[in-house]
Design a protein around this motif. Structure first.
Motif, short mmCIF file in Angstrom:
data_model
loop_
_atom_site.label_atom_id
_atom_site.label_comp_id
_atom_site.label_asym_id
_atom_site.label_seq_id
_atom_site.Cartn_x
_atom_site.Cartn_y
_atom_site.Cartn_z
N PRO A 242 -75.10 15.22 -42.64
CA PRO A 242 -75.76 13.96 -43.02
C PRO A 242 -77.28 14.03 -42.91
CG PRO A 242 -74.04 13.60 -41.38
CD PRO A 242 -74.24 15.08 -41.47
N ARG A 243 -77.79 15.10 -42.27
CA ARG A 243 -79.24 15.17 -42.05
C ARG A 243 -79.93 16.13 -43.03
NH1 ARG A 243 -77.67 14.82 -35.82
NH2 ARG A 243 -78.35 12.69 -35.44
N LEU A 244 -79.20 16.61 -44.03
CA LEU A 244 -79.80 17.50 -45.03
C LEU A 244 -79.87 16.79 -46.36
CD1 LEU A 244 -77.82 20.84 -44.43
CD2 LEU A 244 -79.71 19.89 -43.12
N ARG A 245 -81.02 16.81 -46.97
CA ARG A 245 -81.13 16.22 -48.31
C ARG A 245 -82.26 16.91 -49.08
NH1 ARG A 245 -81.19 10.27 -47.38
NH2 ARG A 245 -79.41 10.77 -46.06
N LEU B 47 -84.15 12.49 -41.07
CA LEU B 47 -83.72 11.86 -39.82
C LEU B 47 -83.82 10.35 -40.02
CD1 LEU B 47 -85.58 14.19 -37.26
CD2 LEU B 47 -83.24 14.36 -38.09
N GLU B 48 -82.69 9.76 -40.36
CA GLU B 48 -82.62 8.33 -40.69
C GLU B 48 -83.18 7.48 -39.54
OE1 GLU B 48 -82.07 7.06 -43.99
OE2 GLU B 48 -80.19 8.19 -43.93
N GLY B 49 -84.12 6.63 -39.84
CA GLY B 49 -84.66 5.70 -38.84
C GLY B 49 -85.51 6.35 -37.77
N PHE B 50 -85.99 7.56 -38.00
CA PHE B 50 -86.76 8.29 -36.98
C PHE B 50 -88.10 7.60 -36.75
CE2 PHE B 50 -89.15 12.16 -35.56
CZ PHE B 50 -88.34 12.47 -34.49
N GLY B 51 -88.41 7.37 -35.47
CA GLY B 51 -89.58 6.53 -35.18
C GLY B 51 -90.87 7.26 -34.84
N LEU B 52 -90.86 8.59 -34.77
CA LEU B 52 -92.11 9.29 -34.43
C LEU B 52 -92.86 9.58 -35.74
CD1 LEU B 52 -90.84 11.75 -31.65
CD2 LEU B 52 -91.75 9.45 -31.40
N SER B 53 -94.08 9.06 -35.82
CA SER B 53 -94.80 9.14 -37.10
C SER B 53 -95.26 10.56 -37.39
CB SER B 53 -96.01 8.21 -37.06
OG SER B 53 -96.97 8.76 -36.18
N ASP C 21 -82.54 22.48 -33.61
CA ASP C 21 -83.06 23.27 -34.74
C ASP C 21 -83.54 22.35 -35.86
OD1 ASP C 21 -82.65 25.75 -33.58
OD2 ASP C 21 -80.68 26.05 -34.48
N LEU C 22 -82.73 21.32 -36.15
CA LEU C 22 -83.12 20.38 -37.21
C LEU C 22 -84.43 19.69 -36.85
CD1 LEU C 22 -79.65 18.74 -38.00
CD2 LEU C 22 -81.01 20.11 -39.59
N GLU D 54 -80.01 25.83 -46.15
CA GLU D 54 -78.83 26.29 -46.90
C GLU D 54 -77.92 27.10 -45.98
OE1 GLU D 54 -80.81 26.27 -51.34
OE2 GLU D 54 -80.42 28.20 -50.38
N GLU D 55 -78.56 27.93 -45.17
CA GLU D 55 -77.77 28.72 -44.20
C GLU D 55 -77.12 27.81 -43.17
OE1 GLU D 55 -76.62 31.85 -43.42
OE2 GLU D 55 -76.97 31.96 -45.56
N MET D 56 -77.86 26.78 -42.77
CA MET D 56 -77.31 25.87 -41.76
C MET D 56 -76.06 25.17 -42.28
SD MET D 56 -79.91 23.62 -39.60
CE MET D 56 -79.41 23.23 -37.94
#
Ligand code: M6R
Length: 612
Positions: free
Chosen positions: A273-276, A282-288, A415-416, A438-440
């Motif tokens: 879900p974190r690859l696009r 990172l959905e909703g990630f708060g660190l700018s 890693d992500l 892609e490897e991940m």
């Protein structure tokens, strides 16, 4: 992850649902709920906390009339544990109730779409999107409920097992499976759905295993199944002869083994879900981005296996970010007067989210002015709540004291995170990022290959289970892995074990090598395999036995030097630890088993260490 059960028959549904859920509580236990259609209405009852809270509210189910219903015990992934986030999630019309296991990856987009259509949401869950979307297509009965579910399925992405009850069609239940287990149980005048066979064993042992993409319509007479195009399919009925205890473990002898085998699935949940589009999302990630660009240093702080993840992270993230990255033991960090400021990001890692030393380190980091990001498995845990930012590992409940799937998912998420920050800082180009990702995405499949060769490791364990001492050595990420392999072995088999950086051998450790001493040599990291081969020769020439772990492309180099070689598929060097850890876990597991140890509950240890 969560536990699902559904019933349609002639008896009162709620007591059956609650009893079924009690068998599933090991899968998730932060809240529970049931929806039963009875007395001409959809009745939904949910409660935060253990199932016993709900059970008490419903007088063991006697308080709720109705002969059809669905139930759920939750392990939170989206939205903290609370009454409102518990399942079943109900649509705005109150007609559609949904229980769900898994993650709807595109729920943010679907939620926005539905909001534009005037639908308002009450929970933070991805599951509510399914209930609302089915309702949206159902259009107050203008479309058959099965058709409405089919339309919904064409829009949702991700992994899911669903149980759906519609107030207008209370003579049936709908079950859907995609990448998350779901079975149907066939009883006398009643039919069940369940995420685990455990939930229904008291009622029937005749089950249908749904395959991915399949949908079923359950009535009290039985079930009709459909493929992903909604074409009818004939399904075989299987007889289950497991006892309940074995069933909770999915037929495996121990939770640890089950959790080792669940790792490919857990990795899929943590990574996909974190690859696009070749980037980490990172959905909703708060660190700018500006903050991430301004970073001068990273500290990774944790205990035990989570610290070992941090050690791998030190090598990987320093290479990606080109700023200092330090891994620190939480129990040391809090007393070492660390030099921190707003240019330091402290990443704390904890499966349980309750480890006291890690919690104290987090507070110390905040006190000193750093921001804290946590990588946690248990949603809504203390560490998650006190951190500035959280990334969940979505590994599902881990029961065995020795961590396995939590370790693997922590590694993947770290890693992500490294890749994400590196892209913001410009220290990683888009092409390389895409290649790594892609490897991940292929890791789960490659891990399945490693696990499928478990008999070879069992054989090696049978050769070595009687050693009184075992050493692990490796360089770079392989050194960090050696620490994890050694901890796994000693905590469950009680064999004395230590791990060394292979280059340190000649600085003292080599004096411990005598004829027959077992050394597990990890040599996967491509730039340094040659050096590890030399270290193996040093051990062998003193009579030591060597069990080497390397990649398929280095098998030849190692088979000349070591007594036995285990290989893992080649992948990007930074991802190798995600594969190499599996043979180490299996080796520890089989050795402990052969020594007659209590694998899931090793002596003197607890799953969550909430004391200093
Ligand atoms: O819940 P946490 O990740 O904070 O736990 C940290 C350690 O206690 C834990 O990793 C421990 O070392 C495991 N039992 C190792 O298998």
């Amino acid at each position: 992850m969560c536990g699902i059960v559904g019933y349609i028959g002639e008896e009162q549904a709620a007591p059956i649902l609650l009893e079924g859920l009690s068998r599933l509580e090991y899968r998730g236990y932060d809240s529970a709920g049931v929806a039963v259609y009875g007395g001409g209405a959809m009745q939904v009852r949910k409660a935060k906390g253990r199932l016993s809270v709900l059970d008490g509210l419903l007088d063991h189910g006697k308080a709720l009339e109705g002969v059809v219903g669905v139930g759920h015990t939750r392990w939170a992934t989206h939205g903290a544990p609370s009454d409102v986030n518990s399942h079943p999630q109900v649509s705005r019309s109150g007609k559609i109730a949904v229980v769900h296991n898994g993650i709807i990856e595109n729920y943010v987009q679907l939620r926005s779409f539905l909001q534009e259509q005037g639908v308002s949401f009450v929970s933070e869950t991805d599951t509510e999107v399914v209930a609302q979307l089915v309702d949206y297509f159902y259009e107050d009965g203008r479309v058959d409920i099965l058709e409405a579910v089919g339309r919904c399925l064409r829009r949702i992405e991700g992994a899911y097992a669903l149980g759906i009850l519609c107030a207008d069609a209370s003579d049936r239940l709908i079950a859907v499976r995609k990448d998350s287990p779901l079975i149907l149980g066939l009883g006398e005048g009643c039919t069940f759905l369940a995420s685990d066979v455990t939930a229904i064993l008291r009622h029937t042992r005749e089950v249908i295993y749904l395959d991915d993409g399949e949908t079923a319509v359950l009535t009290r007479e039985g079930a009709r199944c459909y493929d992903h195009l909604m074409r009818p399919v004939e399904k075989a009925v299987s007889h289950v002869d497991w006892e309940t205890d074995a069933a909770e473990k999915g037929g495996y002898e121990h939770f640890m083994f089950k959790e080792i085998m669940e790792q490919p699935e857990a990795l899929r949940r943590a990574i996909l879900p974190r690859l696009r589009g070749g980037e980490v999302v990172l959905e909703g990630f708060g660190l700018s981005d500006a903050y991430l660009r301004s970073l001068k240093k990273l500290y990774i702080v944790a205990c035990g296996s989570s610290y070992h993840v941090g050690m791998v992270g030190k090598y990987n993230l320093e290479r990606l970010l080109r700023i200092p990255v330090e891994a620190a033991l939480a129990s040391e960090f809090r007393y070492m007067d660390p030099i921190l400021d707003e240019g330091t990001l402290v990443v704390v890692i904890s499966q349980s989210g309750e480890t006291l030393d890690t919690m104290a380190a987090l507070r110390e980091a905040k006190r000193l002015g750093a921001r804290v990001l946590s990588i946690v498995n248990v949603v809504g845990s203390s560490i998650a709540r006190e951190s500035d930012e959280v990334l969940y590992t979505w590994a599902g409940p881990e029961i065995a004291v020795a961590t396995t799937k939590a370790y693997s998912t922590q590694l993947a998420v770290l890693d992500l995170l490294g890749l994400y920050i590196a892209r913001r800082r410009g220290s990683l180009d888009a092409g390389t990022c895409r290649e790594v990702l892609e490897e991940m995405a292929r890791l789960p499949e490659k891990l399945e290959q490693v696990l499928s060769r478990r008999d070879d490791i069992q054989y090696l364990a049978s050769q070595h289970f009687s050693h009184s001492s075992v050493f692990y050595m490796g360089r770079n990420v392989d050194y960090a892995l050696g620490l994890e392999g050694s901890l796994k072995l000693k905590e469950i088999s009680y064999i004395h074990s230590e791990a060394y950086a292979a280059g340190e051998l000649k600085h003292g450790t080599i004096s411990l090598i005598e004829p027959g001493t077992l050394v597990v040599a990890l040599g996967t990291y491509p730039p340094l395999t040659g050096k590890t081969v030399s270290n193996i020769q040093e051990v062998r020439s003193r009579g030591g036995q060597v069990l080497a772990v390397t990649t398929e492309s280095h098998r030849e180099d190692f088979s000349h030097a070591a007594g036995a070689v285990i290989t893992v598929p080649d992948t990007h060097p930074m991802l190798l630890p995600s594969l190499t850890v599996a043979p180490l876990q299996l080796f520890a597991y089989y050795v402990a088993l052969m020594r007659g140890c209590d694998v899931d509950k090793p002596r003197n240890l607890a799953k969550s260490v909430t004391v200093e």
